[in-house]
Design an enzyme around this catalytic site. Structure first.
Site, PDB file in Angstrom:
ATOM      1  N   CYS A  64       0.815  -1.215   0.000  1.00 18.09           N
ATOM      2  CA  CYS A  64       0.000   0.000   0.000  1.00 18.09           C
ATOM      3  C   CYS A  64       0.847   1.263   0.000  1.00 18.09           C
ATOM      4  O   CYS A  64       0.310   2.354  -0.183  1.00 18.09           O
ATOM      5  CB  CYS A  64      -0.905   0.013   1.238  1.00 18.09           C
ATOM      6  SG  CYS A  64       0.067  -0.006   2.746  1.00 18.09           S
TER       7      CYS A  64
ATOM      8  N   ASP B  90       2.346   2.551   2.571  1.00 22.96           N
ATOM      9  CA  ASP B  90       2.343   3.232   3.870  1.00 22.96           C
ATOM     10  C   ASP B  90       3.703   3.082   4.561  1.00 22.96           C
ATOM     11  O   ASP B  90       4.418   2.116   4.335  1.00 22.96           O
ATOM     12  CB  ASP B  90       1.235   2.672   4.762  1.00 22.96           C
ATOM     13  CG  ASP B  90      -0.141   3.059   4.246  1.00 22.96           C
ATOM     14  OD1 ASP B  90      -0.204   3.933   3.367  1.00 22.96           O
ATOM     15  OD2 ASP B  90      -1.134   2.497   4.715  1.00 22.96           O
TER      16      ASP B  90
ATOM     17  N   CYS C  90      -2.729   4.095   6.817  1.00 22.00           N
ATOM     18  CA  CYS C  90      -4.165   3.916   7.006  1.00 22.00           C
ATOM     19  C   CYS C  90      -4.517   3.934   8.496  1.00 22.00           C
ATOM     20  O   CYS C  90      -3.633   3.897   9.360  1.00 22.00           O
ATOM     21  CB  CYS C  90      -4.597   2.598   6.385  1.00 22.00           C
ATOM     22  SG  CYS C  90      -4.018   1.180   7.316  1.00 22.00           S
TER      23      CYS C  90
ATOM     24  N   CYS D 164      -1.599  -4.690   8.033  1.00 22.79           N
ATOM     25  CA  CYS D 164      -1.197  -3.370   8.518  1.00 22.79           C
ATOM     26  C   CYS D 164      -0.455  -3.493   9.854  1.00 22.79           C
ATOM     27  O   CYS D 164       0.417  -2.680  10.156  1.00 22.79           O
ATOM     28  CB  CYS D 164      -2.404  -2.464   8.693  1.00 22.79           C
ATOM     29  SG  CYS D 164      -3.491  -2.454   7.258  1.00 22.79           S
TER      30      CYS D 164
HETATM   31 FE1  FES Z   1      -1.259   0.308   4.360  1.00 21.09          FE
HETATM   32 FE2  FES Z   1      -2.834  -0.456   6.232  1.00 21.09          FE
HETATM   33  S1  FES Z   1      -3.364  -0.167   4.164  1.00 21.09           S
HETATM   34  S2  FES Z   1      -0.726  -0.200   6.355  1.00 21.09           S
END
Ligand code: FES
Length: 124
Positions: free
Chosen positions: A33, A35, A59, A103
């Protein structure tokens, strides 16, 4: 979809920020993602985590799991903290939706990288 505890830690995350001159830093990214999370730890002479802070660009589940892992890790020895699993974090939040379990990897990985960083600095 999210438990009350997840919402609480997402809306009022604990231990957000940075530590100046930390004992160890762990920065990880989730390739799926994009992140990112950074965890800073301050370790005392008994190898106990006496302070911990995090910064997460991610997120809601990533923010809630980072917040929760700081609460689980503070006051623990680095060996105990290293063994905190993503299931421990998810359980402490009363569960995460299965699609969001990845996550919580970010939080456990970042803490382990921070502890590895502390250990490698100590060897020098
Ligand atoms: Fe990226 Fe949760 S969607 S850490």
């Amino acid at each position: 979809m999210y438990t009350e505890k997840v919402m609480d830690h997402f809306q009022k995350p604990r231990n957000v920020g940075e530590i100046e001159n930390p004992s160890g830093v762990g920065e990880v990214g989730n390739p799926t993602c994009g992140d990112m999370m950074t965890i800073y730890i301050d370790v005392d002479e008994n190898e106990v985590i006496k302070d911990i802070k995090f910064k997460t660009f991610g997120c809601g589940a990533a923010i809630a799991t980072s917040s929760m892992i700081t609460e689980l890790a503070i006051g623990k020895t680095i060996d105990e903290a290293y063994n905190i699993s993503r299931n421990n974090v998810a359980d402490a939040l009363d569960g995460l939706p299965p699609v969001k379990m990845h996550c919580s990897n970010l939080a456990t990985d970042a803490l382990q990288v921070a502890i590895d960083d502390y250990r490698s600095k100590k060897k020098k």
